[in-house]
Design a protein around this motif. Structure first.
Motif, PDB file in Angstrom:
ATOM      1  N   UNK A 115      -9.639   3.046 -14.355  1.00 35.28           N
ATOM      2  CA  UNK A 115      -8.814   2.420 -14.240  1.00 35.28           C
ATOM      3  C   UNK A 115      -8.631   1.605 -16.147  1.00 35.28           C
ATOM      4  N   UNK A 116      -6.602   1.603 -15.964  1.00 40.43           N
ATOM      5  CA  UNK A 116      -6.433   1.452 -17.434  1.00 40.43           C
ATOM      6  C   UNK A 116      -6.900  -0.168 -17.861  1.00 40.43           C
ATOM      7  N   UNK A 119      -2.983  -3.630 -21.209  1.00 40.43           N
ATOM      8  CA  UNK A 119      -1.891  -3.706 -21.298  1.00 40.43           C
ATOM      9  C   UNK A 119      -0.487  -2.378 -21.233  1.00 40.43           C
ATOM     10  N   UNK A 122      -1.709   0.377 -19.140  1.00 40.70           N
ATOM     11  CA  UNK A 122      -1.622   0.092 -17.632  1.00 40.70           C
ATOM     12  C   UNK A 122      -0.413   0.539 -17.369  1.00 40.70           C
ATOM     13  N   UNK A 123       1.032  -0.031 -18.457  1.00 41.09           N
ATOM     14  CA  UNK A 123       2.527   0.447 -18.171  1.00 41.09           C
ATOM     15  C   UNK A 123       2.381   2.107 -18.361  1.00 41.09           C
ATOM     16  N   UNK A 125       0.018   4.051 -17.502  1.00 39.24           N
ATOM     17  CA  UNK A 125       0.216   5.114 -16.466  1.00 39.24           C
ATOM     18  C   UNK A 125       1.245   4.704 -15.114  1.00 39.24           C
ATOM     19  N   UNK A 126       2.001   3.489 -15.310  1.00 39.92           N
ATOM     20  CA  UNK A 126       2.604   3.372 -14.318  1.00 39.92           C
ATOM     21  C   UNK A 126       4.294   4.285 -14.126  1.00 39.92           C
TER      22      UNK A 126
END
Lengths: 350, 350
Positions: A115-116, A119, A122-123, A125-126
């Motif tokens: 998982x990322x 921040x 994460x962004x 990956x989105x």
């Protein structure tokens, strides 16, 4: 989910896309040949080619789609390779993990074994998963369309025509080729699903050392894109296998369920067609079918009436074309003839 | 993934389902009224109702679908409630957890914050997710179809007709209602997606105490059904919210991407229709369109030719109906009239 967009849109296209030009200009090979000879004898030019029916259009679309998918995966691979330190979870080799993470994300399986963490990751990956949605839904649609049609023609119809057609043909009332073809497609897809199950379970028991039940459980959780993540591919060999297997198995299962739904639609469509063709024609039907009001129903008028009845076409489709017909019919005879066409050409030139 | 099957199949149905009877038997309300009066004056019976066009068929299908969904969720709730001790992960109240787990599984989000621990629980979960696929793909198709059509009619077309039609109408060459409607549907779905994003992020920050970035990340990971599971709903209040929000937000996002794909199809369809209607008609087109070989093209023949050109219908559709036409045409005049119908009725009675 993204895979179903793929198929969904391919279906949408297939139902509504234009047929090859030869099916428009000729009803049978014989008729086509005769028409061609007649036309040549009278010195008429061949009909203009449709801009939407170019030869090799399917190939160029599929080429574009493969390029787009490769670019997408390459961007994913490079980004996640650079973000490797920003992913947390069970790590194997950096390259394998990056590609594995990209595939697990693109297919929306999302185990969560990687998982990322930051921040930025994460962004990204989105953005990556939403781009995948858009890419698959919009860009690959042509390729899906082309592949599905080609595959159906080559695989299913060949098998079906060879072994099944003759036996079935006897008891048919209306041509139910489409219903039988839908059942065959489902069978072929079902066999492919079973093959993927066996391959997946074998790989999990072999490389990941899982029990039979755990292997079966992880295969189920993966092909449905559930991906809880309590079990996943944790060895390097397993992940290399997973990169190919996840993509093809999720596609297979989606296709199987699609065929399941399609075969039900075909059955219903067949029922409607049977009913519409074999119900007694009443005088009021004749009245409804008589488009030009001459008191009799021509073959073409009957065809349009029945097409509307089985839901193939809507009244608006007919109205738009009738407007164009009225514009072309210069002598207002209610029919188009060669002189109408000559006048329309002259009018357009001036 | 399961949600896209839902929409996918609803589209399949919509494209191919039969239209309401009134659009078959009449081209306009005026014409319908005149026909009805004529028919009554001559003492003719009304046309027989189609068995596929029953009033309230949509409602009974949607009723069946809701019942099926409730039974499915109830079975999930009861089973996972009893299997509670066989699930491992962050627990809140047994009832909430069971329903939350059922929803997370059914939508294929699969966070993995609750997972089946024992062999029995694992096998039941596999069966549950596949049943969900089948249920949604096959059983709910009618309801989806009904809902989508109703929603489109009520919401989109009302807005569109009220504010947009007049301005657009002026510069149209071919009626591009469907293209504009597809853009409007996309806009409405887009607004719904944004609303779900805001609601989801607010709930996550409020009940789960997440940061803005983590809330956004979890919303993205959920609505795309990725569900890594590194973040999830862990409080009882959060899970109660999640039960409703996950179902509706995943539906919304799937619908948005569907409309995106659809609007592209509509644009292409519109281009093809424009091209087909406005290209110059050549003498060889006349020859191709002339079905009965009388040297002129009637309105109905022109309509069939153009429908084939834009890909609305295929040659097989026409051939099947022509066979039935030939069977009905007892006097072999090439047209159907009232006496043909009388003979066919007599033949069928004897």
């Amino acid at each position: 989910m993204v895979l179903l967009l793929f198929f969904l849109f391919s279906r949408l296209c297939r139902v509504r896309s234009a047929p090859p030009l030869e099916t428009i200009n000729a009803s049978s090979p014989q008729q086509s040949r005769i028409k061609h000879l007649n036309r040549a004898a009278r010195g008429l030019p061949p009909p203009p080619p449709s801009p939407f029916q170019e030869e090799g259009e399917g190939m160029s679309t599929i080429f574009k789609a493969i390029i787009a998918l490769l670019i997408y995966l390459l961007v994913g691979l490079l980004s996640f390779f650079m973000l490797e330190i920003e992913l947390e979870g069970t790590a194997t080799s950096a390259t394998v993990d990056a590609l594995y993470f990209a595939i697990v994300t693109m297919t929306t399986v999302g185990y969560g074994d990687l998982v990322p963490k930051t921040v930025g990751a994460k962004l990204f990956t989105c953005a990556f998963v939403f781009t995948g949605f858009g890419l698959v839904g919009v860009l690959l649609s042509g390729a899906a369309n082309y592949l599905v049609e080609k595959q159906e023609k080559l695989l299913v119809q060949k098998i079906y025509l060879k072994y099944m057609r003759k036996e079935h043909k006897k008891e048919l009332v209306v041509d139910d080729d489409e219903v039988v073809a839908a059942h065959w497609k489902m069978l072929v897809a079902g066999v492919a699903v079973v093959a993927h199950f066996v391959a997946g379970m074998f790989a999990l028991m072999w490389w990941e050392g899982m029990s039979f039940i755990d292997g079966f459980y992880l295969v189920c959780v993966t092909v449905t894109t559930l991906g809880y993540g309590d079990r996943s591919f944790r060895t390097q060999a397993g992940r290399i296998f997973a990169i190919f297997w996840i993509l093809s198995s999720t596609l297979c299962v989606a296709q199987f369920f699609l065929y399941l739904a399609e075969s039900r639609t075909e059955e219903r469509q067949h029922e409607i067609a049977c009913w519409a063709l074999h119900r007694p024609t009443t005088p009021s039907d004749l009245e409804a079918a008589d488009m030009d009001g001459d008191g009799v129903v021509s073959a073409a008028e009957f065809v349009i009436f029945k097409l509307k009845e089985v839901g193939k076409i809507a009244e608006e489709d007919v109205q738009d074309i009738l407007k164009e017909f009225a514009a072309l019919d210069y002598d207002e005879s209610g029919t188009l003839n060669v002189s109408d066409i000559h006048i329309s050409t002259l009018v357009k030139e001036t």
